[in-house]
Design an enzyme around this catalytic site. Structure first.
Site, PDB file in Angstrom:
ATOM      1  N   LYS A   1       0.925  -1.335   0.031  1.00 51.60           N
ATOM      2  CA  LYS A   1      -0.169   0.263   0.031  1.00 51.60           C
ATOM      3  C   LYS A   1       0.822   1.452   0.048  1.00 51.60           C
ATOM      4  O   LYS A   1       2.118   1.177   0.484  1.00 51.60           O
ATOM      5  CB  LYS A   1      -1.087  -0.058   1.205  1.00 51.60           C
ATOM      6  CG  LYS A   1      -0.236   0.012   2.668  1.00 51.60           C
ATOM      7  CD  LYS A   1       0.306   1.218   3.226  1.00 51.60           C
ATOM      8  CE  LYS A   1       0.793   1.285   4.608  1.00 51.60           C
ATOM      9  NZ  LYS A   1       1.738   2.118   4.985  1.00 51.60           N
TER      10      LYS A   1
ATOM     11  N   PRO B   1       9.494  -4.557   0.146  1.00 47.17           N
ATOM     12  CA  PRO B   1      10.431  -4.312   1.169  1.00 47.17           C
ATOM     13  C   PRO B   1       9.717  -4.182   2.670  1.00 47.17           C
ATOM     14  O   PRO B   1       8.779  -3.407   2.844  1.00 47.17           O
ATOM     15  CB  PRO B   1      10.885  -3.106   0.796  1.00 47.17           C
ATOM     16  CG  PRO B   1      10.594  -2.843  -0.641  1.00 47.17           C
ATOM     17  CD  PRO B   1       9.373  -3.734  -0.674  1.00 47.17           C
TER      18      PRO B   1
ATOM     19  N   GLY C   1       7.266   1.371   5.238  1.00 47.81           N
ATOM     20  CA  GLY C   1       6.060   2.068   5.099  1.00 47.81           C
ATOM     21  C   GLY C   1       5.201   1.458   3.933  1.00 47.81           C
ATOM     22  O   GLY C   1       4.017   2.289   3.538  1.00 47.81           O
ATOM     23  N   LEU C   2       5.304   0.502   3.498  1.00 43.93           N
ATOM     24  CA  LEU C   2       4.576  -0.112   2.287  1.00 43.93           C
ATOM     25  C   LEU C   2       3.527  -1.183   2.682  1.00 43.93           C
ATOM     26  O   LEU C   2       2.850  -1.892   1.969  1.00 43.93           O
ATOM     27  CB  LEU C   2       5.630  -1.079   1.354  1.00 43.93           C
ATOM     28  CG  LEU C   2       6.748   0.149   0.670  1.00 43.93           C
ATOM     29  CD1 LEU C   2       7.607  -0.451  -0.088  1.00 43.93           C
ATOM     30  CD2 LEU C   2       5.812   1.316  -0.023  1.00 43.93           C
TER      31      LEU C   2
ATOM     32  N   GLY D   1       3.797  -4.322   4.205  1.00 40.31           N
ATOM     33  CA  GLY D   1       3.856  -5.790   3.558  1.00 40.31           C
ATOM     34  C   GLY D   1       3.503  -6.612   4.998  1.00 40.31           C
ATOM     35  O   GLY D   1       2.675  -7.432   4.520  1.00 40.31           O
ATOM     36  N   GLY D   2       3.792  -6.572   6.000  1.00 41.34           N
ATOM     37  CA  GLY D   2       3.677  -7.224   7.271  1.00 41.34           C
ATOM     38  C   GLY D   2       1.799  -7.562   7.469  1.00 41.34           C
ATOM     39  O   GLY D   2       1.425  -8.314   7.667  1.00 41.34           O
ATOM     40  N   SER D   3       1.410  -6.274   7.188  1.00 41.15           N
ATOM     41  CA  SER D   3      -0.163  -6.028   7.731  1.00 41.15           C
ATOM     42  C   SER D   3      -0.816  -6.895   6.318  1.00 41.15           C
ATOM     43  O   SER D   3      -1.752  -7.545   6.692  1.00 41.15           O
ATOM     44  CB  SER D   3      -0.549  -4.629   7.728  1.00 41.15           C
ATOM     45  OG  SER D   3       0.285  -4.105   8.701  1.00 41.15           O
TER      46      SER D   3
ATOM     47  N   ASP E   1      -3.264  -1.691  10.288  1.00 42.36           N
ATOM     48  CA  ASP E   1      -3.619  -1.437   8.852  1.00 42.36           C
ATOM     49  C   ASP E   1      -4.044  -2.858   8.333  1.00 42.36           C
ATOM     50  O   ASP E   1      -4.435  -2.843   6.946  1.00 42.36           O
ATOM     51  CB  ASP E   1      -2.282  -1.452   7.971  1.00 42.36           C
ATOM     52  CG  ASP E   1      -1.803   0.079   8.187  1.00 42.36           C
ATOM     53  OD1 ASP E   1      -2.731   0.877   8.714  1.00 42.36           O
ATOM     54  OD2 ASP E   1      -0.572   0.316   8.064  1.00 42.36           O
TER      55      ASP E   1
HETATM   56  O1  C5P Z   1      -1.031  -1.701  14.942  1.00 39.68           O
HETATM   57  P1  C5P Z   1       0.479  -1.944  14.398  1.00 39.68           P
HETATM   58  O2  C5P Z   1       1.005  -3.276  15.241  1.00 39.68           O
HETATM   59  O3  C5P Z   1       0.821  -2.382  13.170  1.00 39.68           O
HETATM   60  O4  C5P Z   1       1.287  -0.820  15.062  1.00 39.68           O
HETATM   61  C1  C5P Z   1       2.710  -0.836  15.356  1.00 39.68           C
HETATM   62  C2  C5P Z   1       3.085   0.087  16.393  1.00 39.68           C
HETATM   63  O5  C5P Z   1       3.161   1.330  15.491  1.00 39.68           O
HETATM   64  C3  C5P Z   1       2.458   0.107  17.498  1.00 39.68           C
HETATM   65  O6  C5P Z   1       2.667  -0.594  18.285  1.00 39.68           O
HETATM   66  C4  C5P Z   1       2.512   1.699  17.799  1.00 39.68           C
HETATM   67  O7  C5P Z   1       3.524   1.635  18.408  1.00 39.68           O
HETATM   68  C5  C5P Z   1       2.670   2.418  16.382  1.00 39.68           C
HETATM   69  N1  C5P Z   1       1.125   2.570  16.104  1.00 39.68           N
HETATM   70  C6  C5P Z   1       0.619   4.054  16.660  1.00 39.68           C
HETATM   71  N2  C5P Z   1      -0.829   4.434  16.226  1.00 39.68           N
HETATM   72  C7  C5P Z   1      -1.240   3.734  15.200  1.00 39.68           C
HETATM   73  C8  C5P Z   1      -0.567   2.630  14.453  1.00 39.68           C
HETATM   74  C9  C5P Z   1       0.681   2.206  15.019  1.00 39.68           C
HETATM   75  O8  C5P Z   1       1.167   4.579  17.643  1.00 39.68           O
HETATM   76  N3  C5P Z   1      -2.382   4.250  14.769  1.00 39.68           N
END
Ligand code: C5P
Length: 307
Positions: free
Chosen positions: A17, A108, A112-113, A115-117, A150
């Site tokens: 994304k 990659p 910020g793309l 991939g994991g999500s 995400d």
């Molecule tokens: O939700 P996810 O596991 O992808 O988020 C990874 C980390 O990014 C969270 O633990 C948090 O530190 C940060 N994050 C955040 N606010 C968001 C999304 C992510 O602070 N809306």
């Protein structure tokens, strides 16, 4: 996102994304941040396959990176988002987590793309089909929000404005096919570290104010094919924080801004930056030119058809 059957195996393609707009509205008590972001899935894919094992109570995960310079991912690691998603679905449906998962990575990591999500969403779609659970997408999206902010976006399919911590997904139909060049420097960033830095910068003051209707302006211009107008409204609130942690991001952002795109910005929490070209041909031309001088990976990609 769809699961395809190959004999007794199932496969899903997991797209990357780009965040065409990302505002951070504030910190939350749960440690996350409230966001407003326009996300578009693009045609750069990881591939996830599930193969049944004779023993229905066993599972494994094999990961292969198809690109160079990536952080290594451990096979079978229970924290991997593919296994966490599959476990979440198995627990909810009352079945045993089972089968061999094979993940081929092209997106990659820590760029910020998404991939994991996307892999996590793919695992939900895959297991939902392979295990014959057949939950509706809405139910999968509820499970997805527990796995990552995400992940629901990738299940919804197509472009969307995501709010809350990202899990409140409002689909954005009617966007034309968009053509991008993505420049990913040889550096990666951790999302929590970038959010921590954003907090520090905000406390120090001096954050520029941005118009409240920025995201709808971007969408309006995209819908009308007014790509030049998009550039006036594109924002990524995490750009300054990402650049403070990894100064190369700032250089890539400025480099991309000089290339003649209709708009450009960092994606997500970085480090990749996108440029929006006027057409597929324009994207190929600019990508060719950028490849000659950019140290890192350059991708010429368009949005997925549902976007
Ligand atoms: O939700 P996810 O596991 O992808 O988020 C990874 C980390 O990014 C969270 O633990 C948090 O530190 C940060 N994050 C955040 N606010 C968001 C999304 C992510 O602070 N809306």
């Amino acid at each position: 996102m769809y699961a395809f059957r190959h004999g007794s195996a199932w496969e899903v393609l997991a797209p990357a994304k780009l965040n065409l707009y990302l505002d951070v509205l504030g910190s939350r008590a749960d440690g996350f941040h409230d966001l407003e972001s326009l996300l578009v899935p693009v045609r750069l894919y990881d591939r996830l396959r599930w193969v049944p094992q004779p023993d229905r109570s066993r599972y494994s995960l094999r990961i292969r990176s198809l690109i160079a310079n990536q952080p290594s991912l451990e096979n079978d690691h229970p924290d991997n988002l593919v296994l966490r998603s599959a476990k979440r679905l198995a627990d909810s449906a009352g079945v045993a987590l089972n089968g061999t998962f094979q993940l081929w990575k092209r997106i990659p990591m820590q760029a910020g793309l998404g991939g994991g999500s996307s892999d996590a969403a793919a695992a939900l779609v895959l297991c939902n089909a392979a295990w014959g659970i057949h939950y509706p997408v809405q139910r999968l999206m509820e499970l997805a929000a527990d796995v990552g902010s995400d992940v629901p976006f990738f299940l919804a399919g197509g472009a969307a404005v995501c709010r809350g911590r990202g899990e409140i997904v409002e689909k954005t139909p009617g966007l034309p096919r968009l053509h991008f060049v993505v420049a990913k420097p040889d550096a990666s960033l951790s999302t929590p570290v970038v959010f921590e830095q954003w907090k520090k910068l905000r406390q120090a003051g001096g954050e520029a104010s941005i118009p409240a209707d920025g995201v709808s302006r971007v969408i309006q211009h995209l819908r009308h094919g007014n790509l030049a107008g998009v550039g006036n409204w594109v924002v990524n609130r995490l750009q300054a924080a990402a650049s403070a942690v990894s100064p190369i991001v700032d250089r890539v952002v400025h480099f991309m801004a000089r290339q003649g795109f209709a708009a450009s910005a960092m994606s997500g929490s970085g480090t990749a930056c996108w440029g929006l070209a006027r057409s597929a041909k324009h994207a190929r031309f600019l990508a060719g030119r950028i490849k000659k001088s950019f140290v890192g990976d350059v991708y010429c990609i368009s949005s997925c058809s549902a976007a």
